[in-house]
Design a protein around this motif. Structure first.
Motif, PDB file in Angstrom:
ATOM      1  N   ARG A  35       0.828  -1.202   0.000  1.00  0.00           N
ATOM      2  CA  ARG A  35       0.000   0.000   0.000  1.00  0.00           C
ATOM      3  C   ARG A  35       0.869   1.262   0.000  1.00  0.00           C
ATOM      4  O   ARG A  35       1.858   1.347   0.717  1.00  0.00           O
ATOM      5  CB  ARG A  35      -0.905   0.020   1.231  1.00  0.00           C
ATOM      6  N   LYS A  36       0.467   2.218  -0.823  1.00  0.00           N
ATOM      7  CA  LYS A  36       1.093   3.524  -0.821  1.00  0.00           C
ATOM      8  C   LYS A  36       0.166   4.479  -0.066  1.00  0.00           C
ATOM      9  O   LYS A  36      -0.995   4.651  -0.438  1.00  0.00           O
ATOM     10  CB  LYS A  36       1.310   4.022  -2.248  1.00  0.00           C
ATOM     11  N   LYS A  37       0.664   5.057   0.978  1.00  0.00           N
ATOM     12  CA  LYS A  37      -0.153   5.891   1.843  1.00  0.00           C
ATOM     13  C   LYS A  37      -0.609   7.156   1.122  1.00  0.00           C
ATOM     14  O   LYS A  37       0.159   7.787   0.403  1.00  0.00           O
ATOM     15  CB  LYS A  37       0.615   6.263   3.108  1.00  0.00           C
ATOM     16  N   HIS A  39      -2.151  10.970   1.401  1.00  0.00           N
ATOM     17  CA  HIS A  39      -2.249  12.121   2.302  1.00  0.00           C
ATOM     18  C   HIS A  39      -3.150  13.170   1.643  1.00  0.00           C
ATOM     19  O   HIS A  39      -2.654  14.111   1.017  1.00  0.00           O
ATOM     20  CB  HIS A  39      -0.878  12.732   2.586  1.00  0.00           C
ATOM     21  N   GLU A 145      -6.354  13.775  12.317  1.00  0.00           N
ATOM     22  CA  GLU A 145      -4.991  13.725  11.795  1.00  0.00           C
ATOM     23  C   GLU A 145      -4.510  15.104  11.374  1.00  0.00           C
ATOM     24  O   GLU A 145      -3.370  15.499  11.679  1.00  0.00           O
ATOM     25  CB  GLU A 145      -4.943  12.762  10.609  1.00  0.00           C
ATOM     26  N   ASP A 159       6.025  11.991   7.950  1.00  0.00           N
ATOM     27  CA  ASP A 159       6.205  10.569   7.670  1.00  0.00           C
ATOM     28  C   ASP A 159       7.669  10.226   7.407  1.00  0.00           C
ATOM     29  O   ASP A 159       8.159   9.162   7.820  1.00  0.00           O
ATOM     30  CB  ASP A 159       5.351  10.168   6.467  1.00  0.00           C
ATOM     31  N   LEU A 229      -6.350   3.046   9.519  1.00  0.00           N
ATOM     32  CA  LEU A 229      -5.201   2.411   8.885  1.00  0.00           C
ATOM     33  C   LEU A 229      -5.459   1.986   7.443  1.00  0.00           C
ATOM     34  O   LEU A 229      -4.635   2.221   6.558  1.00  0.00           O
ATOM     35  CB  LEU A 229      -4.758   1.198   9.711  1.00  0.00           C
ATOM     36  N   ARG A 231      -8.429   2.640   5.404  1.00  0.00           N
ATOM     37  CA  ARG A 231      -9.051   3.743   4.678  1.00  0.00           C
ATOM     38  C   ARG A 231      -9.527   3.325   3.280  1.00  0.00           C
ATOM     39  O   ARG A 231     -10.464   2.568   3.130  1.00  0.00           O
ATOM     40  CB  ARG A 231      -8.108   4.937   4.618  1.00  0.00           C
ATOM     41  N   GLN A 233      -8.477   1.357   1.143  1.00  0.00           N
ATOM     42  CA  GLN A 233      -8.392  -0.058   0.788  1.00  0.00           C
ATOM     43  C   GLN A 233      -9.701  -0.791   1.055  1.00  0.00           C
ATOM     44  O   GLN A 233     -10.030  -1.748   0.361  1.00  0.00           O
ATOM     45  CB  GLN A 233      -7.258  -0.718   1.566  1.00  0.00           C
TER      46      GLN A 233
END
Length: 526
Positions: A35-37, A39, A145, A159, A229, A231, A233
């Protein structure tokens, strides 16, 4: 030709964000990939404001509903919405549902299905973008967040930063608040199944049932993992609706659309390009639409499975158009039919290349031939069928709700033995009756039989004497079991089953229920 009416910035002055789509429709990804986070940058505009409103309303309903009181009298709970599993009741304000009336709940689920079909057919995945619980809780987690770690650039920087005290305390506080939201979510859920004030006190004092703590623990974990965590996905891989929605859409469905007939070829609108006579579209390639997307897609790549139609890219693009003095709507809600007509104008003269000059007049205004959305296309055959089915189910449930009886009698005839021959030759049959007093008030009911003119009835729990009519007390909102014996004198019963009826009445309330049953005797009476 000057396209800019009152620009606050020149196109080349618009900040270009370093934002690449995480989920790209133009790139075929491997089956398994880390997974690529994402933002997402905070957006502002009318759709973001609408999402704030929906989030406040939906979360308010979820967290506050169990605490609403509703007076049903001294013999029923005073919680407005309660799923009373112990007593097998479902209370919703003035409505009380018994187990045998579960078809009301099933009907509501059918209505929800037709409603989802209707919304998707008309305005795409609006449910996913605004009211889906996953979307609402992810929005809430993102609020936390951003408040602690900052907006997009600050979070990206944090990050990649080393684990300093500043980073540690921010992460600890953020995850602690996320867990607190998860606990509140699980806590609110259990309050729907018991009296909220009582259960709340028992829960915090350690006196609640173990299942209550287990439920809160499970929902805390799922809320924290899904909302904080995983989201996007959850929407992409776990939810089946993205794969079903295509069957619900047609060329007249509203979906979030990038109008490349207007925006291409995209560029920074440099003076050098203008001097060279290069064709330039309205898109200044600022990536604002990519930066705000919570699903990490680039809407300019076209419709994609991951898009939840939240329309935040519209807000982001409109703000850029305002800054450079161009009309809003480079990204907006549009239908495929509208898009194709406008694309045909932009690719006039048989060419395949888009030329925005084909859609503007000499003053830089859009041509009168440009097609804009007509709300009347929503009222087409498909949506009318969905709306008709949704309405039909709703009307049927309403009629059933308003016409339902609050007094019910169930009769079960004894099968072993089917009859008993008494010492004087009379024949006796046994029946198990269940009287349902379905209101929270005590009632005096009358039970009688019709038919078998020579028969007598005995109800040991009501009277020691025999007769054909009995009055007894029924507790409020309770099922009253009655063992009933029907006796026919010797010589009056035949080998064939005789039909008769039990009649249950609430004479003051003018309610009654009638159940037909049979009386069994031996072939030859002794």
């Amino acid at each position: 030709m000057n396209l800019y009416t009152d620009p606050k910035l020149k196109p080349e002055e618009v900040e270009r964000l370093e934002a690449s789509p995480v989920n790209s429709a133009k790139v075929r990804k491997p089956l398994y990939e880390a997974r690529k986070k994402i933002h997402p940058k905070r957006a502002s505009g009318r759709f973001r404001q609408f999402k704030w409103l929906v989030m406040l309303i939906t979360l308010g309903i979820y967290y506050l509903t169990p605490w609403i009181r509703w007076d049903r009298g001294p013999f029923a709970p005073d919680q407005a919405v309660l799923v009373d599993i112990a007593n097998r009741r479902f209370y919703f304000f003035f409505i009380e549902i018994w187990p045998q009336e579960f078809f009301f709940v099933a009907g509501l689920l059918v209505m929800a299905g037709f409603g989802l079909f209707l919304i998707t057919s008309a305005v795409g995945r609006a449910w996913c973008g605004y009211t889906c619980p996953q979307t609402v809780w992810v929005d809430l987690f993102l609020v936390v967040e951003r408040a602690i770690e900052g907006d997009r650039n600050a979070r990206i920087k944090l990050d990649s930063a080393p684990w300093t005290f500043d980073k540690i305390w921010k992460r600890v506080v953020k995850h602690a608040i996320w867990l607190a939201i998860g606990v509140a979510t699980g806590g609110a859920w259990i309050f729907y199944f018991a009296d909220a004030p009582t259960l709340g006190f028992d829960f915090v004092t350690g006196q609640a049932a173990p299942i209550a703590y287990m439920t809160v623990a499970i929902l805390t974990a799922t809320t924290y993992v899904f909302g904080g965590l995983m989201r996007e996905q959850v929407c992409t891989y776990m939810c089946p609706w993205p794969r079903i929605q295509a069957a619900m859409l047609d060329e007249h469905s509203l979906v979030v659309t990038y109008n490349d007939w207007r925006g291409e070829p995209r560029g920074r609108h440099s003076k050098k390009a203008a001097a060279a006579g290069e064709i330039q579209g309205d898109c200044v390639d600022c990536n604002a639409c990519v930066a705000v997307c919570p699903m990490g897609i680039d809407i300019r790549d076209g419709q994609q499975l991951e898009c939840i139609t939240c329309a935040l890219c519209i807000d982001a693009c409109d703000s850029v158009m305002d800054k450079i003095g161009l009309e809003r709507g480079l990204i907006h809600y549009a239908t495929l039919s509208e898009y194709q007509d406008n694309m045909a104008l932009a690719t006039a003269n048989g060419t395949t290349a888009i030329n925005p000059r084909n859609i503007r007049d000499e003053n830089g205004k859009f041509s009168d031939k440009i097609r804009h959305f007509d709300w009347r296309v929503i009222f087409r055959l498909r949506t009318m069928i969905y709306f008709g089915a949704w309405s039909a189910v709703g009307v049927a449930l309403l009629i059933a709700l308003l016409s339902r009886d609050r007094l019910e009698l169930n009769v079960l005839k004894d099968r072993n033995p089917q009859f008993v021959v008494e010492s004087d030759g009379s024949i006796r049959n046994g029946y198990m009756l269940k009287v349902l007093n379905m209101i929270p008030e005590k009632r005096y009911l009358t039970l009688s039989i019709e038919g078998l003119p020579d028969a007598t009835v005995k109800i040991p729990t009501v009277s020691e004497t025999e007769g054909r009519e009995f009055t007894f007390e029924a507790d409020p909102d309770q099922t009253v079991p009655l063992k009933v014996f029907v006796t026919v004198p010797a010589g009056k019963a035949t080998g064939e089953s005789g039909e008769f009826r039990f009649i249950l009445e609430d004479k003051p309330g003018h309610e009654r229920d009638v159940v037909e049953t049979s009386f069994t005797a031996p072939e030859v009476n002794q």
